[in-house]
Design a protein around this motif. Structure first.
Motif, short mmCIF file in Angstrom:
data_model
loop_
_atom_site.label_atom_id
_atom_site.label_comp_id
_atom_site.label_asym_id
_atom_site.label_seq_id
_atom_site.Cartn_x
_atom_site.Cartn_y
_atom_site.Cartn_z
N PHE A 296 0.81 -1.22 0.00
CA PHE A 296 0.00 0.00 0.00
C PHE A 296 0.85 1.28 0.00
O PHE A 296 0.36 2.35 -0.33
N ARG A 297 2.11 1.17 0.37
CA ARG A 297 3.01 2.31 0.29
C ARG A 297 3.37 2.64 -1.15
O ARG A 297 3.89 3.72 -1.43
N ARG A 298 3.09 1.71 -2.07
CA ARG A 298 3.56 1.85 -3.44
C ARG A 298 2.43 1.96 -4.46
O ARG A 298 2.66 1.79 -5.65
N VAL A 299 1.22 2.22 -3.98
CA VAL A 299 0.09 2.37 -4.89
C VAL A 299 -0.46 3.79 -4.82
O VAL A 299 -0.23 4.52 -3.85
N ALA A 300 -1.22 4.16 -5.86
CA ALA A 300 -1.80 5.50 -5.90
C ALA A 300 -3.03 5.62 -5.02
O ALA A 300 -3.33 6.70 -4.49
N ALA A 301 -3.77 4.53 -4.88
CA ALA A 301 -4.98 4.51 -4.06
C ALA A 301 -5.37 3.06 -3.82
O ALA A 301 -4.91 2.16 -4.54
N VAL A 302 -6.24 2.85 -2.84
CA VAL A 302 -6.72 1.51 -2.50
C VAL A 302 -8.25 1.49 -2.58
O VAL A 302 -8.92 2.22 -1.85
N VAL A 303 -8.79 0.68 -3.49
CA VAL A 303 -10.24 0.47 -3.60
C VAL A 303 -10.55 -0.84 -2.90
O VAL A 303 -10.03 -1.90 -3.29
N HIS A 304 -11.40 -0.80 -1.88
CA HIS A 304 -11.64 -2.03 -1.10
C HIS A 304 -13.00 -1.98 -0.42
O HIS A 304 -13.76 -1.02 -0.56
N HIS A 305 -13.30 -3.05 0.31
CA HIS A 305 -14.62 -3.27 0.91
C HIS A 305 -14.83 -2.52 2.22
O HIS A 305 -15.95 -2.48 2.73
N GLY A 306 -13.79 -2.00 2.80
CA GLY A 306 -13.94 -1.26 4.05
C GLY A 306 -13.78 -2.09 5.30
O GLY A 306 -14.21 -1.67 6.38
N GLY A 307 -13.16 -3.27 5.20
CA GLY A 307 -12.86 -4.02 6.40
C GLY A 307 -11.91 -3.24 7.30
O GLY A 307 -11.06 -2.49 6.82
N THR A 312 -7.29 0.16 8.15
CA THR A 312 -6.23 0.59 9.05
C THR A 312 -4.87 0.51 8.37
O THR A 312 -4.04 1.43 8.47
N THR A 313 -4.63 -0.59 7.64
CA THR A 313 -3.35 -0.76 6.97
C THR A 313 -3.15 0.30 5.90
O THR A 313 -2.06 0.87 5.75
N ALA A 314 -4.20 0.60 5.13
CA ALA A 314 -4.10 1.64 4.10
C ALA A 314 -3.86 3.01 4.72
O ALA A 314 -3.08 3.82 4.21
N ALA A 315 -4.52 3.28 5.85
CA ALA A 315 -4.34 4.56 6.52
C ALA A 315 -2.91 4.70 7.03
O ALA A 315 -2.29 5.77 6.91
N LEU A 316 -2.35 3.63 7.60
CA LEU A 316 -0.98 3.67 8.09
C LEU A 316 0.01 3.89 6.95
O LEU A 316 1.07 4.50 7.14
N ALA A 317 -0.36 3.39 5.75
CA ALA A 317 0.52 3.58 4.60
C ALA A 317 0.35 4.95 3.95
O ALA A 317 1.11 5.30 3.05
#
Length: 360
Positions: A296-307, A312-317
């Motif tokens: 997730f540190r290396r992507v432009a954005a994360v599209v996901h289900h909201g688990g 939390t992992t995306a926010a930390l990244a």
């Protein structure tokens, strides 16, 4: 000291307990874990002793059983599998799909019991209504949250009370009148990040917010994935974790096409929905199991289900997020996550709603 961790549910119910298991083990605690057979390989990877519990989650979701059948089978598994696994333990931590029988097992064995939640939405409150459960409908137009939460408890009782009290009677234990509150205990743990999801007042409970339980992960990214990441601009990640997306089978393809329309490359996580690249272009890559903390540190954005774990992992990244909520806490808690990204809706079929996905 020996501690048993018990859960039945999707990966979002298993991974946080693995994080707890590794931390407990680092503190010198002997830990074992009861979990669905779907996760035998995952527990083996991290070396946590595994006790298979009940039926496979993916098979259950696909078969669309009745909620009462699932409830009775799950309670029986608690008394049988968890009961045996906990015999030489000092404490048990339970989570996942309504662990109705686990507290009774602990009571019978005379050991400590803790209920852990990965959201607080199963606890009565005047800040939000109950989530969706099978059973008695709410009165049309009813807005009194105390009334709605009373009906919520009745719904849980209708599914779980008879099998629970039958097994309790066999052990010489008194009957339980309110299964939901019995499972929660007066002081449940809420293992979520306090910045993303601060606790709101609840009725009759004194929850303890522990912070999120995260798995340490130092696995390198697969070589072919690294090659894709380095070949162009950061891609947009699309993945729905343990959600099978049966009600929106075109969700992955729709997301890929929308991302492409913005001139972005796409990284598709297969997950339980078996997402796959769309089209023949080299701008879309499919990945299986991977280290999300690093990815997730290396992507432009994360599209996901909201688990909660993925969020939390995306926010930390520090990754922007587009959340497509599906069930349980995801639709309600998504509103609290908008500060980290954008939340949108998704259709769900009536068939999906038959699956009893409620958590404690």
């Amino acid at each position: 000291m020996r501690v048993l961790l018990s859960t039945w549910g999707s990966r979002g119910d298993v991974e946080p307990l693995l994080g707890l298991a590794l931390e407990l083990r680092a503190q010198g605690v002997d830990v074992r874990m009861c979990a669905p057979p779907d996760f035998a390989e995952r527990l083996a990877e991290v070396g946590v002793p595994f006790v298979p519990m009940g039926f496979a989650v993916r098979e259950l979701v696909a078969s669309k059983p009745s909620p009462t059948e699932v409830a009775a089978a799950l309670v029986a598994v608690h008394f049988d599998v968890v009961g045996k696994a906990a015999e030489d333990c000092d404490a048990v931590v339970a989570t996942g799909l309504m662990p109705a029988g686990v507290r009774s097992v602990a009571e019978h064995l005379g050991i400590h019991y803790v209920l852990a939640c990965f959201h607080q939405l199963g606890m009565p409150s005047l800040h939000y209504p109950p989530g969706r459960r099978p059973g008695k409908p709410f009165p049309p137009g009813e807005t009194d949250l105390r009334v709605l939460w009373k009906i919520d408890a009745e719904r849980v009782d209708a599914m779980y009370r008879e099998p629970l009290n039958t097994h309790r009677a066999a052990l010489g234990l008194p009957p339980v009148d309110n299964v939901r509150d019995h499972v929660l205990t007066p002081r449940p743990w809420v293992a979520v990040d306090p910045v993303l999801w601060p606790l709101q007042d609840v009725l009759g409970f004194d929850p303890v917010q522990t912070g999120a339980w995260l798995m340490p992960d130092d696995r390198p990214l697969p070589a072919d994935l690294v090659k894709f990441l380095e070949e162009g601009e950061p891609p947009v990640y699309v993945g729905f974790g343990s959600m099978q997306m049966a009600g929106v089978p075109d969700a992955g393809a729709a997301a890929v096409e929308a991302i492409r329309a913005q001139g972005r490359r796409v990284l598709v996580s297969r997950g339980w929905a078996d997402l796959a690249p769309v089209g023949e272009g080299d701008d879309c890559f499919a990945v299986g199991e991977a280290n999300h903390r690093e990815l997730f540190r290396r992507v432009a954005a994360v599209v996901h289900h909201g688990g909660a774990g993925t969020t939390t992992t995306a926010a930390l990244a520090g990754a922007p997020q587009v959340i497509v909520p599906q069930l349980v806490d995801q639709p309600v808690l998504g509103a609290a996550r908008d500060g980290a990204g954008y939340r949108c809706g998704a259709r769900r079929s009536d068939a999906d709603r038959r699956v009893p996905v409620e958590r404690a």
